[in-house]
Design a protein around this motif. Structure first.
Motif, PDB file in Angstrom:
ATOM      1  N   PRO A 144      -5.334 -29.791   0.546  1.00 29.85           N
ATOM      2  CA  PRO A 144      -4.177 -29.708   1.459  1.00 29.85           C
ATOM      3  C   PRO A 144      -4.479 -30.258   2.855  1.00 29.85           C
ATOM      4  N   GLU A 145      -5.730 -30.155   3.283  1.00 28.93           N
ATOM      5  CA  GLU A 145      -6.102 -30.666   4.601  1.00 28.93           C
ATOM      6  C   GLU A 145      -6.065 -32.196   4.649  1.00 28.93           C
ATOM      7  N   ALA A 146      -6.040 -32.842   3.459  1.00 27.98           N
ATOM      8  CA  ALA A 146      -6.055 -34.304   3.401  1.00 27.98           C
ATOM      9  C   ALA A 146      -4.655 -34.910   3.341  1.00 27.98           C
ATOM     10  N   ILE A 147      -3.636 -34.072   3.458  1.00 24.71           N
ATOM     11  CA  ILE A 147      -2.257 -34.579   3.418  1.00 24.71           C
ATOM     12  C   ILE A 147      -2.018 -35.523   4.597  1.00 24.71           C
ATOM     13  N   ILE A 148      -1.452 -36.681   4.304  1.00 27.83           N
ATOM     14  CA  ILE A 148      -1.080 -37.641   5.336  1.00 27.83           C
ATOM     15  C   ILE A 148       0.428 -37.547   5.552  1.00 27.83           C
ATOM     16  N   PRO A 149       0.883 -37.158   6.727  1.00 25.72           N
ATOM     17  CA  PRO A 149       2.328 -37.029   6.964  1.00 25.72           C
ATOM     18  C   PRO A 149       3.079 -38.310   6.609  1.00 25.72           C
ATOM     19  N   GLY A 150       4.181 -38.137   5.923  1.00 31.62           N
ATOM     20  CA  GLY A 150       4.978 -39.274   5.494  1.00 31.62           C
ATOM     21  C   GLY A 150       4.692 -39.704   4.064  1.00 31.62           C
ATOM     22  N   GLY A 151       3.626 -39.157   3.477  1.00 34.20           N
ATOM     23  CA  GLY A 151       3.287 -39.494   2.099  1.00 34.20           C
ATOM     24  C   GLY A 151       4.074 -38.657   1.106  1.00 34.20           C
ATOM     25  N   GLU A 152       4.046 -39.088  -0.149  1.00 35.67           N
ATOM     26  CA  GLU A 152       4.754 -38.383  -1.220  1.00 35.67           C
ATOM     27  C   GLU A 152       3.748 -37.540  -2.000  1.00 35.67           C
ATOM     28  N   TYR A 153       4.069 -36.270  -2.171  1.00 38.63           N
ATOM     29  CA  TYR A 153       3.152 -35.335  -2.812  1.00 38.63           C
ATOM     30  C   TYR A 153       3.902 -34.371  -3.715  1.00 38.63           C
ATOM     31  N   VAL A 154       3.201 -33.889  -4.751  1.00 34.96           N
ATOM     32  CA  VAL A 154       3.669 -32.723  -5.489  1.00 34.96           C
ATOM     33  C   VAL A 154       3.000 -31.516  -4.843  1.00 34.96           C
ATOM     34  N   ILE A 155       3.806 -30.615  -4.336  1.00 30.84           N
ATOM     35  CA  ILE A 155       3.309 -29.418  -3.666  1.00 30.84           C
ATOM     36  C   ILE A 155       3.519 -28.217  -4.584  1.00 30.84           C
ATOM     37  N   VAL A 156       2.438 -27.523  -4.896  1.00 36.76           N
ATOM     38  CA  VAL A 156       2.504 -26.324  -5.734  1.00 36.76           C
ATOM     39  C   VAL A 156       2.275 -25.116  -4.837  1.00 36.76           C
ATOM     40  N   THR A 157       3.282 -24.265  -4.703  1.00 33.40           N
ATOM     41  CA  THR A 157       3.152 -23.046  -3.902  1.00 33.40           C
ATOM     42  C   THR A 157       3.306 -21.834  -4.813  1.00 33.40           C
ATOM     43  N   ARG A 158       3.272 -20.663  -4.207  1.00 34.49           N
ATOM     44  CA  ARG A 158       3.411 -19.434  -4.982  1.00 34.49           C
ATOM     45  C   ARG A 158       4.788 -19.325  -5.626  1.00 34.49           C
ATOM     46  N   LYS A 159       5.794 -19.951  -4.992  1.00 36.17           N
ATOM     47  CA  LYS A 159       7.173 -19.781  -5.478  1.00 36.17           C
ATOM     48  C   LYS A 159       7.785 -21.050  -6.056  1.00 36.17           C
ATOM     49  N   ILE A 160       7.390 -22.212  -5.553  1.00 38.51           N
ATOM     50  CA  ILE A 160       8.035 -23.446  -5.983  1.00 38.51           C
ATOM     51  C   ILE A 160       7.007 -24.528  -6.294  1.00 38.51           C
ATOM     52  N   VAL A 161       7.439 -25.477  -7.094  1.00 38.67           N
ATOM     53  CA  VAL A 161       6.691 -26.715  -7.320  1.00 38.67           C
ATOM     54  C   VAL A 161       7.679 -27.844  -7.096  1.00 38.67           C
ATOM     55  N   THR A 162       7.365 -28.749  -6.179  1.00 38.08           N
ATOM     56  CA  THR A 162       8.339 -29.785  -5.850  1.00 38.08           C
ATOM     57  C   THR A 162       7.643 -31.077  -5.453  1.00 38.08           C
ATOM     58  N   LEU A 163       8.307 -32.181  -5.728  1.00 35.11           N
ATOM     59  CA  LEU A 163       7.829 -33.494  -5.308  1.00 35.11           C
ATOM     60  C   LEU A 163       8.675 -33.914  -4.116  1.00 35.11           C
ATOM     61  N   ARG A 164       8.034 -34.117  -2.986  1.00 40.01           N
ATOM     62  CA  ARG A 164       8.758 -34.428  -1.750  1.00 40.01           C
ATOM     63  C   ARG A 164       7.892 -35.299  -0.828  1.00 40.01           C
ATOM     64  N   ILE A 165       8.533 -35.838   0.180  1.00 42.29           N
ATOM     65  CA  ILE A 165       7.841 -36.466   1.296  1.00 42.29           C
ATOM     66  C   ILE A 165       7.398 -35.343   2.225  1.00 42.29           C
ATOM     67  N   VAL A 166       6.124 -35.339   2.603  1.00 38.62           N
ATOM     68  CA  VAL A 166       5.587 -34.219   3.382  1.00 38.62           C
ATOM     69  C   VAL A 166       5.452 -34.612   4.849  1.00 38.62           C
ATOM     70  N   ARG A 167       5.943 -33.734   5.705  1.00 40.18           N
ATOM     71  CA  ARG A 167       5.794 -33.924   7.145  1.00 40.18           C
ATOM     72  C   ARG A 167       5.267 -32.621   7.755  1.00 40.18           C
ATOM     73  N   THR A 168       4.466 -32.767   8.793  1.00 37.26           N
ATOM     74  CA  THR A 168       3.929 -31.589   9.464  1.00 37.26           C
ATOM     75  C   THR A 168       4.912 -31.097  10.521  1.00 37.26           C
ATOM     76  N   ILE A 169       4.742 -29.844  10.911  1.00 38.74           N
ATOM     77  CA  ILE A 169       5.535 -29.257  11.985  1.00 38.74           C
ATOM     78  C   ILE A 169       4.577 -28.945  13.126  1.00 38.74           C
ATOM     79  N   GLU A 170       4.753 -29.634  14.225  1.00 32.28           N
ATOM     80  CA  GLU A 170       3.800 -29.541  15.334  1.00 32.28           C
ATOM     81  C   GLU A 170       3.662 -28.107  15.830  1.00 32.28           C
ATOM     82  N   GLY A 171       2.398 -27.688  15.927  1.00 37.75           N
ATOM     83  CA  GLY A 171       2.102 -26.376  16.479  1.00 37.75           C
ATOM     84  C   GLY A 171       2.297 -25.229  15.515  1.00 37.75           C
ATOM     85  N   GLU A 172       2.639 -25.502  14.271  1.00 37.38           N
ATOM     86  CA  GLU A 172       2.867 -24.430  13.302  1.00 37.38           C
ATOM     87  C   GLU A 172       2.090 -24.715  12.019  1.00 37.38           C
TER      88      GLU A 172
END
Length: 209
Positions: A144-172
């Motif tokens: 997860p630390e290697a995520i490049i903002p703007g890239g396309e990823y499959v994100i697996v969380t405790r509740k959802i699994v989704t394919l999306r463009i990932v962006r960071t939220i500054e300061g959070e």
């Protein structure tokens, strides 16, 4: 024991390995029309010696006996095979949590893509024209630390699994997961601590069947 592939599955495995559409593959091996292959797909015809010889003439890596009978392996010389990417006929948003329980249907050989852990068929609509439904996505597990903002990823969380463009939220310690079709689909906010696994989209195969 894994069941032997039927006639169409063997033809389809070669088509996918060659990264071609069915119609283009038919023309490439010299068949007058794609209908010859669709008859095999429907189960009306087997793989004739003529079709097998046409395939092997264009792709000498493919073993003719395997193509005709299913015996042996797809490639006549394993040294020509290269690194295979396991292909699962599952949507990543549905199959990824149980990836360890799934059996791959075949292997894709795409040297230009680099290391990948698996390939899956995306059937969702949230990514719009960025990743149309039916696209085969080539995925690599990353930290997860290697995520490049703007890239396309499959994100697996405790509740959802989704394919999306990932962006960071500054300061959070959160990520904003953005759909390709933002008019129809809202952003998803996930906490970094909820992320269980991340798969980077290393490549996309859009098949025009």
């Amino acid at each position: 024991m894994r069941e032997k592939q039927n006639n169409w599955q063997r033809i389809e495995a070669v088509i996918m390995w060659a990264n071609m559409s069915t119609n283009y593959f038919a023309r490439y091996i010299g068949l007058p029309r794609g209908e010859n292959l669709y008859q095999i797909k429907r189960g009306n015809n087997g793989i004739s010696l003529d079709v097998a010889e046409r395939v092997v003439a264009k792709f000498p890596q493919v073993d003719k006996l395997w193509l005709l009978t299913g015996e042996g392996t797809m490639f006549s010389d394993d040294r020509l095979r290269g690194v295979q990417i396991p292909f699962y006929r599952h949507d990543p948003e549905e199959g990824m949590p149980d990836l360890h329980l799934l059996e791959s249907e075949c292997g894709l050989v795409l040297p230009m893509v680099g290391d990948c852990d698996c390939a899956m068929c995306y059937t969702g609509r949230a990514m719009g024209d960025v990743i149309p439904p039916g696209t085969i996505v080539l995925l690599q597990a990353v930290d997860p630390e290697a995520i490049i903002p703007g890239g396309e990823y499959v994100i697996v969380t405790r509740k959802i699994v989704t394919l999306r463009i990932v962006r960071t939220i500054e300061g959070e310690e959160k990520l904003r997961l953005v759909a390709g079709d933002r008019e129809q689909y809202d952003d998803i906010i996930v906490f970094n601590s909820d992320i269980k696994a991340v798969y980077k989209v290393k490549g996309k195969l859009i098949l025009n069947n």
